[in-house]
Scaffold this active site. Structure first.
Site, PDB file in Angstrom:
ATOM      1  CD  GLU A 329     -39.393  36.420 -21.802  1.00 18.97           C
ATOM      2  OE1 GLU A 329     -39.099  36.368 -23.010  1.00 18.97           O
ATOM      3  OE2 GLU A 329     -38.578  36.171 -20.890  1.00 18.97           O
ATOM      4  CG  HIS A 330     -41.835  32.738 -20.691  1.00 15.55           C
ATOM      5  ND1 HIS A 330     -40.590  33.343 -20.655  1.00 15.55           N
ATOM      6  CD2 HIS A 330     -42.053  32.382 -21.986  1.00 15.55           C
ATOM      7  CE1 HIS A 330     -40.078  33.355 -21.876  1.00 15.55           C
ATOM      8  NE2 HIS A 330     -40.936  32.789 -22.704  1.00 15.55           N
TER       9      HIS A 330
END
Length: 443
Positions: A329-330
């Site tokens: 996601e990050h």
């Protein structure tokens, strides 16, 4: 090879292929049969009983008796008055940056002539009505209001509805006001998703629902998105996650802070460090323990670390390959010259380049959106943006000459697919054009 805690350094090269696959596995998020059944019942009751069911569920799940489901303008104004100027200024700065970034995402009209007399366009229109779900819980999330409400406003959505569990924090109400959201309702959980999907006496039905939530909210969004009488949703949701790629020049304290900022989101969050430098990995492990002791949500972060990883690789290229396989996601690139490898990054929700780009910047105020695909969905889904609040339409216009130039192609393909009516729709027009041309020539 399953580490028991975040202090265990794992040498990627010494793991079997099966062990490597296990290391990149995520905490299970499959809804239990109980959650699925409970959510289904909630949806059916809200659809059938409307506000009555919403009040009942607020009493049962939130332990709050709700008289008026909708928050009044005076209540929003009062909440705004209670907030400090520092918080207001911080939100205003965040909104400015979010506006700049999302305004830049406006899509120009595509208008081309594919061949003489054949004009094709692509135009966009805002989704007429959208619903924003903002979780409640131990800490308010006004940043999520800004991340959802700002692009909805820029897109031109005619109706923006916001739901959040009672009592709604002042920060959330002020953020809603800042985004121009006037319809705010104090309902939470799966019942809020049901209200926005089906409508009730108080809550209007919307076309698309956005926002994060717990397992019940996630399951409710999944179910309404699969019902013909439901609503579309932004994207599948899973636990929050971050992957950091670090070289020997990275600062262990920075890495640890970034890992913990994700771990404190929830016990099912996952954080991963990839580095070719074992000394950096060990130093990060020490920093994590030291910083963890100072966190207000240390217990939550510690639980998340149980399913997290410190992985030592052969080289930086192997870090990139592993990251692309995981699809975080990050993704934080705490390496020298990160711009030299960004073209090799294929799967990530949002990328943070260099030592001075903490994940927190994207979470709050850099301007990018913090609503991101998780759980490996980065291979097919994008970070939330203006495009999620609009829809595309194609337009075509053919002149008589354009149709004549394309007619044989259409007729041949229609005949190949045995779709006679498709062919006739062209043949009849061609005949009419030829007849008209013949009549003109006779004159």
């Amino acid at each position: 090879m399953q580490p028991t805690n975040f202090n265990t350094l794992i040498n990627w090269q010494q793991c079997s292929e099966e062990q490597q696959k296990a290391l990149l596995s995520r905490p299970a998020i499959n809804a239990s049969e109980r959650i699925t059944a409970t959510v289904s019942d909630i949806l059916d009751r809200v659809k059938a009983e409307g506000d009555s069911a919403l009040r009942d569920f607020s009493q049962r799940f939130d332990h709050v008796q709700v008289a008026d489901i909708r928050i009044t303008a005076s209540e929003i104004a009062a909440a705004s008055a209670r907030l400090s100027d520092d918080v207001k200024h911080a939100m205003a700065q965040a909104v400015r940056n979010i506006e700049i970034f999302h305004n830049a995402q406006k899509m120009p009209v595509v208008d081309v002539e594919t061949q003489p007399g054949v004009r094709c366009q692509q135009i966009t229109r805002p989704i007429a009505s959208v619903g924003l779900y903002i979780p409640g819980g131990s800490a308010p999330l006004p940043s999520t209001v800004l991340m959802l409400g700002t692009p909805a406003r820029i897109a031109g959505c005619q109706r923006v509805v916001l739901c959040s569990p009672p009592p709604i924090a002042d920060e959330i109400l002020y953020a809603a006001q800042l985004c121009g959201i006037q319809e705010v309702f104090q309902i939470g959980g799966a019942q809020a998703i049901a209200a926005m999907a089906f409508g009730s006496e108080s809550v209007p039905k919307v076309h698309k629902i956005f926002g994060p939530g717990n397992a019940y909210v996630t399951e409710a969004k999944r179910q309404v998105s699969q019902r013909l009488d439901g609503a579309a949703i932004d994207m599948p949701a899973g636990p929050s996650e971050v992957l950091v790629i670090a070289d020997s020049g990275a600062t262990p304290a920075f890495i640890a802070a970034d890992l913990l900022s994700q771990a404190e989101h929830g016990p099912d969050s996952q954080v991963i460090l990839l580095t070719p430098d074992a000394a950096i990995a060990q130093a990060v492990a020490v920093e994590v323990e030291q910083q963890l002791a100072l966190l207000s949500r240390a217990d939550i972060a510690r639980q998340a670390l149980e399913s997290s990883r410190l992985i030592v690789t052969n080289d930086l290229q192997q870090c990139i390959d592993i990251s692309n396989a995981y699809g975080p996601e990050h993704l934080i690139l705490q390496i020298r010259q990160p711009e030299e490898i960004i073209d090799q990054i294929d799967n990530a929700g949002s990328v943070f380049m260099g030592d001075w780009s903490p994940e927190s910047a994207g979470d709050y105020a850099s301007g990018t959106n913090h609503v991101l695909p998780t759980y490996g969905y980065t291979s097919t889904y994008s970070s939330l943006g203006l495009a999620d609040f609009v829809k595309r339409m194609t337009v075509q216009q053919l002149t008589p000459q354009g149709l004549l130039g394309l007619a044989s192609t259409i007729e041949t393909l229609a005949q190949a697919e045995q779709l006679t009516a498709h062919k006739n729709a062209v043949t009849l027009r061609v005949t009419a054009l030829n007849n008209a041309l013949t009549a003109v020539n006779k004159e």
